[in-house]
Write a protein that holds these residues in place. Structure first.
Motif, PDB file in Angstrom:
ATOM      1  N   ASP A 165       0.819  -1.199   0.000  1.00 17.44           N
ATOM      2  CA  ASP A 165       0.000   0.000   0.000  1.00 17.44           C
ATOM      3  C   ASP A 165       0.862   1.264   0.000  1.00 17.44           C
ATOM      4  N   ARG A 166       2.010   1.192   0.663  1.00 19.22           N
ATOM      5  CA  ARG A 166       2.855   2.377   0.801  1.00 19.22           C
ATOM      6  C   ARG A 166       3.739   2.603  -0.416  1.00 19.22           C
ATOM      7  N   TYR A 167       4.370   1.534  -0.908  1.00 16.47           N
ATOM      8  CA  TYR A 167       5.381   1.685  -1.962  1.00 16.47           C
ATOM      9  C   TYR A 167       4.954   1.105  -3.310  1.00 16.47           C
ATOM     10  N   GLY A 168       3.829   0.430  -3.372  1.00 18.25           N
ATOM     11  CA  GLY A 168       3.407  -0.226  -4.600  1.00 18.25           C
ATOM     12  C   GLY A 168       3.657  -1.719  -4.543  1.00 18.25           C
ATOM     13  N   ARG A 169       2.960  -2.449  -5.424  1.00 16.10           N
ATOM     14  CA  ARG A 169       3.035  -3.909  -5.389  1.00 16.10           C
ATOM     15  C   ARG A 169       4.343  -4.442  -5.987  1.00 16.10           C
ATOM     16  N   LYS A 170       4.764  -3.878  -7.113  1.00 20.27           N
ATOM     17  CA  LYS A 170       5.911  -4.421  -7.841  1.00 20.27           C
ATOM     18  C   LYS A 170       7.213  -4.379  -7.039  1.00 20.27           C
ATOM     19  N   VAL A 190      11.228  -7.136 -15.037  1.00 23.07           N
ATOM     20  CA  VAL A 190      11.200  -6.633 -16.415  1.00 23.07           C
ATOM     21  C   VAL A 190       9.787  -6.552 -16.990  1.00 23.07           C
ATOM     22  N   VAL A 191       8.933  -7.527 -16.707  1.00 20.13           N
ATOM     23  CA  VAL A 191       7.665  -7.652 -17.433  1.00 20.13           C
ATOM     24  C   VAL A 191       6.437  -7.300 -16.586  1.00 20.13           C
ATOM     25  N   VAL A 192       6.433  -7.620 -15.309  1.00 21.32           N
ATOM     26  CA  VAL A 192       5.271  -7.356 -14.456  1.00 21.32           C
ATOM     27  C   VAL A 192       5.054  -5.846 -14.314  1.00 21.32           C
ATOM     28  N   LYS A 193       3.787  -5.412 -14.346  1.00 18.28           N
ATOM     29  CA  LYS A 193       3.434  -4.002 -14.202  1.00 18.28           C
ATOM     30  C   LYS A 193       2.737  -3.753 -12.863  1.00 18.28           C
ATOM     31  N   GLU A 194       2.861  -2.532 -12.385  1.00 19.44           N
ATOM     32  CA  GLU A 194       2.228  -2.121 -11.137  1.00 19.44           C
ATOM     33  C   GLU A 194       0.707  -2.155 -11.266  1.00 19.44           C
ATOM     34  N   THR A 195       0.009  -2.587 -10.177  1.00 23.13           N
ATOM     35  CA  THR A 195      -1.458  -2.681 -10.208  1.00 23.13           C
ATOM     36  C   THR A 195      -2.147  -1.816  -9.154  1.00 23.13           C
ATOM     37  N   HIS A 196      -1.401  -1.026  -8.412  1.00 24.58           N
ATOM     38  CA  HIS A 196      -1.998  -0.262  -7.315  1.00 24.58           C
ATOM     39  C   HIS A 196      -3.103   0.674  -7.812  1.00 24.58           C
ATOM     40  N   ASP A 197      -2.934   1.223  -9.032  1.00 20.39           N
ATOM     41  CA  ASP A 197      -3.958   2.138  -9.558  1.00 20.39           C
ATOM     42  C   ASP A 197      -5.298   1.438  -9.773  1.00 20.39           C
ATOM     43  N   HIS A 198      -5.281   0.145 -10.018  1.00 17.14           N
ATOM     44  CA  HIS A 198      -6.541  -0.585 -10.166  1.00 17.14           C
ATOM     45  C   HIS A 198      -7.312  -0.608  -8.845  1.00 17.14           C
ATOM     46  N   ALA A 199      -6.590  -0.770  -7.730  1.00 17.80           N
ATOM     47  CA  ALA A 199      -7.250  -0.744  -6.421  1.00 17.80           C
ATOM     48  C   ALA A 199      -7.795   0.648  -6.127  1.00 17.80           C
ATOM     49  N   ARG A 200      -7.043   1.678  -6.491  1.00 14.66           N
ATOM     50  CA  ARG A 200      -7.515   3.048  -6.278  1.00 14.66           C
ATOM     51  C   ARG A 200      -8.774   3.316  -7.093  1.00 14.66           C
ATOM     52  N   LEU A 201      -8.816   2.777  -8.325  1.00 13.41           N
ATOM     53  CA  LEU A 201     -10.004   2.953  -9.161  1.00 13.41           C
ATOM     54  C   LEU A 201     -11.224   2.310  -8.520  1.00 13.41           C
ATOM     55  N   GLU A 202     -11.074   1.094  -7.995  1.00 14.07           N
ATOM     56  CA  GLU A 202     -12.203   0.409  -7.372  1.00 14.07           C
ATOM     57  C   GLU A 202     -12.643   1.103  -6.095  1.00 14.07           C
ATOM     58  N   PRO A 220     -11.482  -1.689  -0.750  1.00 15.21           N
ATOM     59  CA  PRO A 220     -10.275  -1.658  -1.584  1.00 15.21           C
ATOM     60  C   PRO A 220      -9.152  -0.787  -1.031  1.00 15.21           C
ATOM     61  N   SER A 221      -9.490   0.244  -0.260  1.00 16.88           N
ATOM     62  CA  SER A 221      -8.465   1.135   0.273  1.00 16.88           C
ATOM     63  C   SER A 221      -7.620   0.481   1.357  1.00 16.88           C
ATOM     64  N   TRP A 222      -8.149  -0.568   2.019  1.00 16.75           N
ATOM     65  CA  TRP A 222      -7.359  -1.267   3.039  1.00 16.75           C
ATOM     66  C   TRP A 222      -7.340  -2.776   2.834  1.00 16.75           C
ATOM     67  N   ARG A 223      -7.750  -3.205   1.642  1.00 13.95           N
ATOM     68  CA  ARG A 223      -7.829  -4.636   1.350  1.00 13.95           C
ATOM     69  C   ARG A 223      -6.461  -5.316   1.394  1.00 13.95           C
ATOM     70  N   ALA A 224      -5.429  -4.660   0.863  1.00 12.29           N
ATOM     71  CA  ALA A 224      -4.098  -5.276   0.867  1.00 12.29           C
ATOM     72  C   ALA A 224      -3.645  -5.564   2.287  1.00 12.29           C
ATOM     73  N   ARG A 225      -3.924  -4.645   3.205  1.00 14.50           N
ATOM     74  CA  ARG A 225      -3.539  -4.872   4.601  1.00 14.50           C
ATOM     75  C   ARG A 225      -4.391  -5.962   5.247  1.00 14.50           C
ATOM     76  N   ALA A 226      -5.673  -6.039   4.888  1.00 12.30           N
ATOM     77  CA  ALA A 226      -6.511  -7.125   5.415  1.00 12.30           C
ATOM     78  C   ALA A 226      -6.026  -8.476   4.911  1.00 12.30           C
TER      79      ALA A 226
END
Length: 408
Positions: free
Chosen positions: A76-81, A190-202, A343-349
């Motif tokens: 949540d703080r630094y991003g998933r990747k 190299v290939v995986v992309k960040e997904t944090h913006d998807h959680a922010r959208l939801e 979604p705003s605290w789902r990663a921590r849950a």
């Protein structure tokens, strides 16, 4: 030009598929140990007491559980990747430490790093897939994620069992792990992309909770559903720790060759892995609670059969049932967390849930090891069978359904 993220499996198919492959490599890192380490403890290092042999699972469970908790907060703080890459960096030395270990302390150190690797990488791939999938196919997403991981554990378990039988316990089985770690790091960087913006959208503009302490207490104790899910996850991994640490030793004492022991371990893991391809989607259609309750009860019955019966065919049937019960439970528990948590605290849950779930490895190592040393391995299996059935009854009494049947 930055693209606006879109939710859903179809809209994110390429990245979702890549993350499935990455999680298969994560599972392979765990599979390199499933057969080899319990036997290495006895044959190479002379550890005979169950509590001593299971120290590697105790260490792994404690470290992975703690790392799971921090993985959610850090992502949540630094991003998933970045968290995913850090997990693979921690995993790189693990196979080398196991190959060169001159004493059991090196094995424990390797399992500290493996716990960090698994906690960061597996937690992050779960979070990223939940980000991408959106609410409608969350069960299917978790089924695909967990299926990939545990099928890789199963296939690697078979491979390492036969490699150990043909070439010895070291180094051949652990060379697979070295390849997995290198490939996983390369793909993630190299290939995986960040997904944090998807959680922010939801999440939109609404934020329900911001305190990690609040989220911990809610997931662990205060919310009937989240706390029921957390205890079921812990007990599930308690019995998996037993299957990992004590069953190979029991099978050796009953005269099974290494190849058959590897097959039995892999059968359990393969049914678990393949079954999740169906059970995750089933939970989207029929709901979460029933699958969790019946899955825990099926696991308890399977363990009772293992303790009571003898012979390869009986054990194979029981381990298939154990895998089926686990498949009913594993992705469904994660999907239920995703249903309830904002979604705003789902990663921590998810991190808190996985803290409790993988703490089950440590609890299982202690409970099974102490009971096995005092009363024997069959009595340890009976004890864990009773705990597993009791956990299913707790879910039946306390948990609310989190996903309306037919909504997907």
């Amino acid at each position: 030009m930055t693209r606006t993220p879109r939710l859903g499996l179809r809209a994110n198919l390429a990245q979702f598929t890549l993350l499935v492959a990455v999680n298969a490599l994560v599972g392979g890192m765990l599979g390199q140990e499933r057969v080899t380490l319990p036997l290495l403890a006895e044959q190479a290092f002379g550890l005979t007491a169950a509590t001593g042999t299971l120290t590697f699972i105790l260490t792994f469970g404690l470290v992975k559980a703690a790392t799971n908790f921090f993985a959610g907060t850090l992502s949540d703080r630094y991003g998933r990747k970045p968290v995913l890459i850090a997990g693979w960096l921690a995993g790189l030395p693990v196979p080398l430490l196991l190959i060169w270990a001159p004493n059991w302390g090196w094995v424990i150190a390797a399992n500290v790093l493996l716990g960090v690797n698994q906690g960061l990488t597996w937690s992050t791939t779960v979070i990223m897939k939940i980000d991408l999938a959106g609410p409608e196919r969350r069960g299917l997403a978790m089924g695909l994620n967990e299926a990939a991981g545990y099928l890789a554990v199963a296939l690697t378990t078979v491979a390492t069992g036969y490699l150990a039988e043909r070439y010895g316990l070291r180094p051949a089985p652990f060379l697979l792990g070295a390849a997995y770690a290198a490939l996983g790091l390369g793909l993630s960087a190299v290939v995986v992309k960040e997904t944090h913006d998807h959680a922010r959208l939801e999440a939109g503009s609404t934020v329900n909770l911001s305190s990690t302490r609040q989220i911990f207490l809610l997931t662990s104790f205060k919310d009937r559903t989240l706390s029921s899910v957390s205890q079921a996850g812990m007990v599930n991994n308690l019995n998996d720790g037993l299957a990992w640490g004590l069953l190979p030793i029991m099978f050796v004492t009953r005269g099974l060759p290494l190849g058959q022991i590897g097959f039995l371990s892999a059968l359990y893991l393969a049914v678990w892995g393949l079954g999740q391809l169906a059970t995750g989607a089933m939970s989207d259609r029929w709901g979460r609670k029933g699958l969790i309750v019946w899955g825990m009860l099926a696991q308890g019955l399977a363990l009772a059969v293992i303790a009571f019966a003898g012979g390869f065919l009986w054990w194979a049937a029981a381990l298939a049932l154990l895998g089926a019960g686990t498949a009913m439970v594993y992705p469904t528990l994660l999907a239920a967390i995703g249903d309830v948590a904002h979604p705003s605290w789902r990663a921590r849950a998810v991190g808190v849930y996985r803290l409790w779930r993988d703490g089950g490895f440590a609890v299982g190592a202690l409970v099974a090891g102490v009971v096995a040393d005092l009363f024997g391995i069959p009595q340890a299996i009976w004890t864990v069978a009773a705990l597993t059935a009791a956990s299913g009854l707790i879910v039946a009494l306390r948990m609310d359904e989190t996903h309306r049947r037919g909504s997907a």
